[in-house]
Design an enzyme around this catalytic site. Structure first.
Site, mmCIF file in Angstrom:
data_model
loop_
_atom_site.group_PDB
_atom_site.id
_atom_site.type_symbol
_atom_site.label_atom_id
_atom_site.label_comp_id
_atom_site.label_asym_id
_atom_site.label_seq_id
_atom_site.Cartn_x
_atom_site.Cartn_y
_atom_site.Cartn_z
ATOM 1 N N GLN A 144 -1.163 2.606 9.398
ATOM 2 C CA GLN A 144 -0.807 2.651 8.459
ATOM 3 C C GLN A 144 0.722 3.234 9.623
ATOM 4 O O GLN A 144 1.748 3.027 9.982
ATOM 5 C CB GLN A 144 -0.393 2.748 7.845
ATOM 6 N N ASN B 138 -5.707 12.577 0.392
ATOM 7 C CA ASN B 138 -4.512 11.902 1.721
ATOM 8 C C ASN B 138 -5.157 10.967 2.836
ATOM 9 O O ASN B 138 -6.422 11.214 2.739
ATOM 10 C CB ASN B 138 -2.992 12.483 2.819
ATOM 11 N N LYS B 139 -4.491 10.017 3.158
ATOM 12 C CA LYS B 139 -5.361 9.740 4.235
ATOM 13 C C LYS B 139 -5.891 10.407 5.322
ATOM 14 O O LYS B 139 -5.839 10.990 6.168
ATOM 15 C CB LYS B 139 -4.915 8.733 5.300
ATOM 16 N N ARG C 226 1.240 -1.654 -0.251
ATOM 17 C CA ARG C 226 0.035 -0.146 0.246
ATOM 18 C C ARG C 226 0.328 1.032 0.132
ATOM 19 O O ARG C 226 2.302 1.106 0.183
ATOM 20 C CB ARG C 226 -1.019 -0.041 1.262
ATOM 21 N N GLY C 227 -0.082 2.204 -0.089
ATOM 22 C CA GLY C 227 0.919 3.439 -0.505
ATOM 23 C C GLY C 227 0.710 3.621 -1.949
ATOM 24 O O GLY C 227 1.096 3.339 -2.746
ATOM 25 N N ALA C 228 0.263 5.146 -2.450
ATOM 26 C CA ALA C 228 0.466 5.428 -3.834
ATOM 27 C C ALA C 228 1.577 4.712 -4.374
ATOM 28 O O ALA C 228 1.007 4.283 -5.585
ATOM 29 C CB ALA C 228 0.119 6.755 -3.770
ATOM 30 N N ASP D 81 -1.935 11.055 -2.056
ATOM 31 C CA ASP D 81 -2.796 9.625 -2.893
ATOM 32 C C ASP D 81 -2.789 10.340 -4.606
ATOM 33 O O ASP D 81 -2.216 10.063 -5.694
ATOM 34 C CB ASP D 81 -3.578 9.045 -2.653
ATOM 35 N N ARG E 289 -7.041 -0.274 -6.586
ATOM 36 C CA ARG E 289 -8.150 0.785 -5.580
ATOM 37 C C ARG E 289 -8.262 2.036 -6.111
ATOM 38 O O ARG E 289 -7.042 2.271 -7.375
ATOM 39 C CB ARG E 289 -6.316 0.971 -4.397
HETATM 40 O O1 MRU Z 1 -4.726 2.972 2.596
HETATM 41 P P1 MRU Z 1 -2.555 3.713 2.113
HETATM 42 O O2 MRU Z 1 -2.015 2.838 3.403
HETATM 43 O O3 MRU Z 1 -2.667 2.857 0.435
HETATM 44 O O4 MRU Z 1 -3.016 5.647 2.061
HETATM 45 C C1 MRU Z 1 -1.742 5.238 1.781
HETATM 46 C C2 MRU Z 1 -1.163 6.992 2.467
HETATM 47 O O5 MRU Z 1 -2.781 7.571 2.398
HETATM 48 C C3 MRU Z 1 -0.151 8.001 2.193
HETATM 49 O O6 MRU Z 1 -0.038 9.075 2.799
HETATM 50 C C4 MRU Z 1 0.372 8.309 0.751
HETATM 51 O O7 MRU Z 1 -0.270 7.020 -0.489
HETATM 52 C C5 MRU Z 1 1.619 9.105 0.316
HETATM 53 S S1 MRU Z 1 2.588 7.819 -0.194
HETATM 54 C C6 MRU Z 1 4.305 7.941 -0.190
#
Ligand code: MRU
Length: 344
Positions: free
Chosen positions: A195, A246-247, A53-55, A236, A90
């Protein structure tokens, strides 16, 4: 500006040596298990299930998965079908469809017999570019924060686990630490998937960064105490007007930062920008299943059947963002015009 030495980390989200493996992030921090990815279908499941996970890193895993598929069957129709499933795994992080469309662009312009090799090289190029972008953003972000010594609040995980390099937000934090300027990294836990608690704290401990964990609801009193000197988060998807997805929980931190006159920095590579989304309202926000909220550590914490609101992301409007740092420069103030100016 003089270039500082490269920022380093002991953490990696993926390994590629002709074979693709990902560190299963569902099991962290309790177990470090590497999973070999053998197909695009498996990559889709791993992304959906948030093993990876993470964009930015989701885009890289999708790119390598397509390169593996091309070895199996280089036919364009096969690759297009796999690409479609990967791009949709996603919905919010735009790096995923960006990486997939770049891979398809290479596939379409390359003769079938050379396609597997070309896609392998294209995936490696994307990986290298992301790692380079992280280094440059670390340098630019640390320089933008002018205090000689500071404590930084972050949300979710925007580190090496989320990218092909040292991270976006955590790349900046690592640079501050390398320069001897980091007092404390405050990590919000990021309910419900945690996370922050599970991943950011683990990364910080791996690299010897001073870290303090807080529940999301404790951010307000932490700001009020004066302990936070800057907020640094990832993204994201960033719309053309500078709105930042973002999250979930990022937007309230931006409101707090404004209330307490603390800079709010977003760190994201150009692959996270989506100029086709004119405003934040156009960004698709992933809604996740209610069980993430009604359970904690596998145990029920609410009665079954209760209605649940569980968006995975929120959108912070540009007027609450002090600056966006990307590998091409710093966008400040955050306006559509300045964004166009840096992106070119
Ligand atoms: O749901 P996730 O864990 O994929 O969400 C990730 C985030 O919101 C991160 O802050 C975002 O992807 C930036 S990662 C460099």
């Amino acid at each position: 500006m003089a270039s500082m030495g490269a920022v380093s980390t002991r953490v990696a989200a993926l390994r590629w040596e002709g074979k693709l493996a990902i560190l299963d992030q569902r099991l962290l921090p309790w177990e470090e298990r590497w999973v070999e990815v053998l197909s695009a279908q498996q990559a889709v499941e791993l992304i959906k299930g948030m093993a990876v996970r993470g964009a930015p890193v989701m885009g890289l895993v999708a790119a390598y998965a397509l390169a593996l598929e091309a070895h199996r069957s280089p036919e364009l129709s096969h690759l297009e079908a796999q690409a479609q499933a990967l791009a949709k795994a996603r919905p919010t992080g735009v790096n995923l469809p960006h990486a997939v469309s770049e891979m398809l662009r290479v596939a379409r312009r390359t003769p079938e017999r050379e396609r597997a090799e070309a896609l392998r090289a294209a995936a490696e190029n994307l990986h290298h570019a992301d790692a380079q972008a992280c280094q440059r953003m670390a340098e630019l972000g640390a320089a933008f924060l002018s205090r000689s010594s500071l404590s930084v609040l972050t949300h979710c995980n925007a580190g090496a686990l989320a990218t092909g390099g040292v991270g976006t937000a955590l790349g900046v934090v690592r640079a501050l630490h390398a320069q001897g300027r980091l007092c404390m990294l405050f990590a919000c836990e990021a309910r419900p998937v945690l996370q922050g608690a599970r991943l950011t704290v683990w990364e910080a401990q791996k690299d010897g960064l001073p870290v303090t964990l807080l529940v999301d609801g404790a951010a307000g009193s932490l700001f009020a105490s004066g302990a936070v000197h800057a907020v640094v988060v990832g993204a994201d998807r960033i719309a053309a007007d500078g709105s930042v997805a973002n999250k979930v929980g990022t937007y309230p931190l931006a409101v707090l930062a404004q209330r307490h006159r603390v800079p709010f920095l977003v760190v994201a590579p150009t692959t996270t920008f989506d100029l086709r989304c004119r405003t934040g309202a156009a960004i698709p926000i992933e809604q996740r299943e209610g069980r993430e909220v009604t359970t904690c550590g596998g145990k029920d914490v609410a009665f079954q059947g209760v209605g649940v609101y569980n968006p995975a992301f929120d959108v912070t409007p540009p007027e609450l963002v002090t600056a966006i740092v990307c590998e091409r420069g710093v966008i400040a103030p955050v306006t559509g015009e300045n964004l166009q100016g840096v992106l070119g």
